[in-house]
Structures are given as structure tokens and as C-alpha cells.
Scaffold this active site. Structure first.
Site, mmCIF file in Angstrom:
data_model
loop_
_atom_site.group_PDB
_atom_site.id
_atom_site.type_symbol
_atom_site.label_atom_id
_atom_site.label_comp_id
_atom_site.label_asym_id
_atom_site.label_seq_id
_atom_site.Cartn_x
_atom_site.Cartn_y
_atom_site.Cartn_z
ATOM 1 N N SER A 140 -36.124 1.595 -9.734
ATOM 2 C CA SER A 140 -35.283 0.972 -8.477
ATOM 3 C C SER A 140 -34.525 -0.189 -8.539
ATOM 4 C CB SER A 140 -36.620 0.735 -7.354
ATOM 5 O OG SER A 140 -37.623 -0.197 -7.622
ATOM 6 N N SER A 168 -39.240 0.347 -13.015
ATOM 7 C CA SER A 168 -38.182 0.228 -12.181
ATOM 8 C C SER A 168 -37.205 -0.962 -12.766
ATOM 9 C CB SER A 168 -38.684 -0.549 -10.701
ATOM 10 O OG SER A 168 -39.137 0.641 -10.034
ATOM 11 N N LYS A 203 -32.908 -8.921 -7.682
ATOM 12 C CA LYS A 203 -33.206 -7.772 -6.925
ATOM 13 C C LYS A 203 -33.506 -8.061 -5.388
ATOM 14 C CE LYS A 203 -36.109 -3.487 -7.179
ATOM 15 N NZ LYS A 203 -37.116 -3.040 -8.020
ATOM 16 N N GLY A 245 -43.118 1.428 -11.715
ATOM 17 C CA GLY A 245 -43.240 2.445 -12.335
ATOM 18 C C GLY A 245 -42.013 2.869 -13.378
#
Length: 614
Positions: free
Chosen positions: A297, A321, A220, A319
Site C-alpha cells: 500500500s 506494503s 506515506k 503485508g
């Protein structure tokens, strides 16, 4: 015209707020006050009503632009946002009287025990996972995982260099397709080939470094990876190429993995759809349904794995992600215990909620990656006293002796289609010898609010200089989230961390009676992308909070969670299942995970899929 629109924007929330406040007066009366006045040491909590819904419109296009403009004016900060705070119950902490001391970091120390037999056992299990032929091989589609790559390399069918050339061709194709996949946003041909050729030489000389040698991996974009730009989903960060790797990137290189590039992400990790309209990133597409979101995300990592670009990707989870996009894209996502895998070298957006974890094609692959990455890091202060990562009983034939906890009221707070298949998954685990015990997860509404306050307050604190200096370079939804975050006070933050203390105590009591907690992964399947989302982005607080429903407990308290795909909706979108365990007990998750994979009778091939071993 603009004045009229602003007036309407102010009147609608105000009118709604007035009606809402009338409706909740009883709730904030004596009964609620009695419920929220808590004595220290008292484990009892409020009722077990299902999670409440929220009032908030989905904003995109001109409406989003207008809202962001108003929200960041004096009128918005004084009038509009306080109304939204009340309507969505984000002011709940202000009505609570919690006596416990706050826990600002959910670090749980564990006694370090040197157990060489256990270490050997873990090594044996990893060898078994990579050597044994699967008994459940079907004639249908199956993702290519670590074992498939190792088989090719060991047999001489393919070399890492040949695979790297295939990946480069696929990366070029995926960005030229209609619509572009946008899973990997930065990659370099020379870097990929250099790592692949080194791995090829090691296989030739029979001197491989680990089970990840030659395995394509992406990280990421919030990890520092040499020589890529550390943009974290923005257009203004990472102006120069990185010269130092994050700890995870360094460990992957040491293991011989081929880092194929850095993956897309929602800007600064501020949402759960994966939507990112800026010029460097664009919104990644869900490989199962390209007109649907990937989740966020860690949007790019999940899309890259589901589309076959790599069998392993690394994300961060503050949260949900890692777990939300894994669920939406039909792959496996593991969020380790807080501090289990070092986030050193990530942008520290939220220091108390974020954990690192792999997104993989299978639970076996997640276990292999976990066994390599999970250890203390001298450069990261939390998790230094963690116990050794193990994979005990992962290959056990059944689940006899395990006690699975389910809070059915909480479990059922999801779409009917999701609930139906998740209930059947619980029955499947029971048939394998596990016992299901009903538990109560107390104060889940308080957990929801406490998590939102903690993560948004910490992000707003860290990003305050960026918000002042790069406001107009941020995506609209990021500005909206940070504007909302500015409404939380120091007292809100302290009370939220007092709630964290309570919730961690509740979990200790629950885990004294059960080995894990079962929930659906996400209450719904991946939402559709609207055309305006691609140009202006979108802000949908209702979806964001709902998608995190089963995730926030793990992020607030630091317990680990594993998401496994177990089926599909009628529309063909993946549905996932979540298992959570006590701190440092990822081994339980990795024991149950393969049994959940057995429950999914058939894996459907994504609409976008590249077989780089073909």
C-alpha cells in the site's frame, strides 16, 4: 434483471464450492487430520508442496459494485463469503489442533549492550558511505541518492533552497502530466521552502544536523505530518490539518530533512496494487511503466523515489506494503524488525503485523536512514529493549563466512522470468564467498492463512466504527476486504496466533544454522492497470495473496526484510530480490544488499523521471 444477476452470483460460487469440497474431502480426511494434530515441542511440520493457488475472480466496474453490495447483505455474509472462505483455504485454522500458547505480538526482546566502539563503527561506516566516490560509477543512468545531494551542497553547486524550488516545479509538473504521477498527494510550497532555507543557512554556517540535512523526504499518508491532513488514503479521515508529528516525522525534522509532502497510498492499506480511485488520491503510476500499478500500500513513496522526486520516502509494511511497491518500482525497500522503527503517529490499523521502513534509491541510503530512525521510542511500547542499530561489516569486500538459507521449493514458487534472474543472484552471492544452505520453511500455507487472519481481523476491529459510519465513503475494494474480514472468528484469530508461536520457533531453529533467508521479492512483476480500475477500483484476491507470498513470513513473525532490485523483465518491468534475517539483525541484510546491487549490471531509467539536481 438485478434479481437474475444476484441469483447467478449466488449459484456460481455455490456450484464451484460443491466441486471444490468434493475435491478436498481426501485432504480433510485422516492424512490431513494426522498432519494437523500437533504435539507441543514437536518442530516437524507438513510436506513441502509449492504454495497453492486460489479461486477468486478479478472484480472491477459493475461486477465489483454488485459483489460489494451482495457481500454486505445477510445473504452474502451467510452464503457467499463462507464459500469464498472455503475456496481460498481461509478456513484452514479451523482444522488445526495447535497446542502452543498464542503470540499476539511478535516482540522479541534482546539484551541491550552498550558498545561504544560499535557505535563509533556505525558512525564511521555512514561517513564512508557518504564520503567515498563509488568505484562502480557507469556512463549509464543512475538514481540520484543522498550522496549526490550532499556533494552538491558541500561543493556549493546547489543549495537546499535551489533544490526545493526545483522540487516544487516538478511537483506541479507531475500532477499536470498525462497521466498524472500522483505520487505526492499533499504538499505545501511555504513548508518546503521554510525547511530548505533553514538547511541552506546551516550549510552556510557549517552546522548541519545530520547526513539527512537538506535531503528531500516524503512520508506515506498514514503518518501524521504537520500541517497536512492525516487521510490515510480515504476521503473521510483527516478533516483538519495535523498539529502533531508522528515520531518518524519528528526525527526527520530534527535531522534537517526537507519533508516535501505526504505520499499516496492504497486506502487504509487494504491492498497491494496501489489502486485508489477516490477524489483526493487517484491511482499513482509506476514510473517504469505508467500503465502498470506501483504496488501497495506504500504506493506513493515508491513512485516518488523511482521518479526522482525524492531519494528517500518512509512507508509502513503490514503485508509487504514497503517491499512490494519497492520491488515493482525498481528501488530498495527495508522493513525493519517489528518495533525497530517507531510507528507512533500512524493509524494503528494492525498492531501486530506492521513495521516501518525506508524506500530509497540504494541500499547505502536505506542504511543511512535506518541508522537515524532505528531506536526505542518511549511513546511506542514495543522495541523498547532493542539492541543498538549497527551497520557492522556493511563495507566488507566479500561475503565470506555468511550462510545463506534457501528453501528451493518455496523459492521457485514464482514466474519463470523472476525465478531465472533470482537464481543467478544466488549464484552471484556464492561467488562472493557466501555458502548456500538448503533449509525447510515449515507450514508456509499455515503462515499465509495465519497472517491474513491476523491483519484483516485487527483492521476490521479497528475500523468497525468507520465501517458503520463511513461505509459509502470507502472504496469498493476496501468494503470487500472488510466484509471478508468479518468472517473470521475469535477462534480463528487465536489459532492464527498459536501458529505464529510455532513459526517463530521454527525460525529460531533455522537462524541457528544460517544467517539469513533468501527469496524472490514478489512472484511476478507489476500488473497492468485496467481503465475501469481508475474509476471504480478493483478487487483481485488472487493477485493480492500471490503478491504477498514471500512477504507474510516477515510480517507474521516480525523478522526484518530487505528488497533490492536486481534486473528487469522482457517488458522492462523491475524484478526484486529479498533477504530476511533474524530479529534485530538488519546489519546482515545491509551487508548483503550492496552485493546484490553489484549483480545488476545496468540500471534502466524509468519512463517518468525528474532530475532535480540538474
Amino acid at each position: 434483471m438485478a434479481t437474475l444477476l444476484l441469483l447467478l452470483l449466488s449459484l456460481v460460487p455455490a456450484a464451484a464450492a460443491a466441486a471444490y469440497l468434493c475435491c478436498i474431502r481426501r485432504y480433510t480426511g485422516s492424512a490431513a487430520a494426522a498432519l494437523h494434530r500437533r504435539e507441543p515441542g514437536r518442530p516437524e511440520a507438513g510436506g513441502r508442496s509449492p504454495p497453492r493457488d486460489f479461486w477468486t475472480p478479478r472484480l472491477c466496474g459493475f461486477g465489483l459494485r454488485l459483489f460489494v453490495h451482495v457481500a454486505n447483505t445477510a445473504f452474502g455474509q451467510i452464503c457467499l463469503l463462507p464459500v469464498l472462505i472455503r475456496l481460498n483455504n481461509f478456513s484452514l485454522m479451523r482444522s488445526l489442533d495447535i497446542r502452543e500458547d498464542p503470540t499476539f505480538i511478535p516482540e522479541v526482546t534482546a539484551e541491550v549492550v552498550e558498545d561504544k566502539s560499535e557505535a563509533k563503527s556505525t558512525s564511521d561506516i555512514v561517513k564512508q558511505l557518504t564520503d567515498e566516490r563509488s568505484d562502480s560509477a557507469s556512463n549509464g543512468f543512475s538514481f540520484k541518492g543522498i550522496k549526490d545531494f550532499l556533494d552538491c551542497y558541500r561543493s556549493g553547486k546547489l543549495t537546499p533552497s535551489q533544490v526545493a524550488k526545483n522540487i516544487i516545479a516538478v511537483l506541479e509538473d507531475s500532477d499536470k502530466s498525462t497521466p498524472p504521477l500522483r505520487a505526492i498527494v499533499q504538499w505545501d510550497r511555504e513548508q518546503i521552502m521554510q525547511m530548505a532555507e533553514a538547511s541552506t543557512a546551516r550549510y552556510r554556517n557549517k552546522s548541519t544536523l545530520s547526513y539527512l540535512d537538506g535531503i528531500p523526504v516524503s512520508l506515506k499518508e498514514d503518518f501524521k505530518v504537520v500541517p497536512y491532513h492525516h487521510r490515510v488514503g480515504t476521503v473521510y479521515l483527516g478533516t483538519e490539518p495535523e498539529t502533531e508529528d508522528a515520531t518518524v516525522a519528528k526525527k526527520l525534522r530534527e535531522a534537517g530533512a526537507i519533508i516535501i509532502g505526504v505520499s499516496n497510498m492504497q486506502e487504509l492499506g487494504t491492498g497491494t496494487t496501489g489502486c485508489n480511485p477516490n477524489r483526493y488520491h487517484k491511482t499513482p503510476r509506476n514510473p517504469y511503466k505508467p500503465n502498470h500499478f506501483t504496488g501497495g500500500s506504500s504506493s506513493g513513496p515508491a513512485a516518488a523515489v523511482a521518479a526522482g522526486l525524492c531519494p528517500v520516502a518512509i512507508g509502513t509494511d503490514g503485508g509487504g506494503s514497503v517491499r512490494i511497491p519497492a520491488s515493482f518500482c525498481g528501488v530498495v525497500g527495508l522493513k525493519g524488525t517489528f518495533g525497530r522503527i517507531s510507528p507512533h503517529g500512524c493509524l494503528p490499523l494492525s498492531y501486530s503485523t506492521v513495521s516501518v521502513g525506508p524506500i530509497c534509491t540504494s541500499v547505502a541510503d536505506a542504511a543511512i536512514v535506518y541508522s537515524i530512525l532505528a531506536e526505542p521510542d518511549p511513546l511506542y511500547p514495543y522495541g523498547l529493549k532493542q539492541p543498538k542499530a549497527t551497520l557492522s561489516d556493511m563495507c566488507a569486500p566479500d561475503l565470506k563466512g555468511l550462510k545463506l538459507g534457501v528453501d528451493w521449493t518455496f523459492f521457485k514458487a514464482c514466474d519463470a522470468e523472476v525465478l531465472s534472474i533470482c537464481e543467478k543472484a544466488v549464484e552471484h552471492l556464492q561467488r562472493l564467498g557466501a555458502s548456500v544452505i538448503e533449509v525447510t520453511l515449515p507450514e508456509m500455507e499455515e503462515v499465509r492463512i495465519a497472517h491474513v487472519i491476523c491483519i484483516l481481523s485487527e483492521m476490521r476491529d479497528f475500523l468497525q466504527p468507520d465501517f458503520n459510519k463511513h461505509f459509502h465513503e470507502m472504496n469498493l475494494d476496501t468494503r470487500a476486504s472488510l466484509a471478508l474480514a468479518s468472517q473470521f472468528t475469535a477462534l480463528d484469530y487465536i489459532t492464527a496466533n498459536r501458529q505464529r508461536t510455532r513459526t517463530m520457533r521454527f525460525l529460531r531453529e533455522i537462524f541457528s544454522t544460517v544467517d539469513c533467508i533468501l527469496t524472490p521479492a514478489v512472484p511476478c512483476t507489476a500488473p497492468r492497470i485496467c481503465e475501469s480500475d481508475l474509476s471504480t477500483g478493483s478487487s483481485d484476491l488472487y493477485f493480492t495473496v500471490r503478491s504477498m507470498r514471500f512477504m507474510q513470513l516477515g510480517n507474521l513473525t516480525g523478522i526484518p526484510g530487505l528488497v533490492v532490485p536486481i534486473g528487469y523483465s522482457a517488458a522492462g518491468l523491475p524484478i526484486g530480490f529479498q533477504v530476511m534475517a533474524k530479529w534485530w539483525d538488519e546489519a546482515v541484510l545491509l551487508r548483503i544488499g550492496p552485493k546484490l546491487e553489484e549483480f545488476r549490471y545496468q540500471t534502466k531509467k524509468p519512463s517518468i523521471y525528474y532530475d532535480i539536481l540538474a
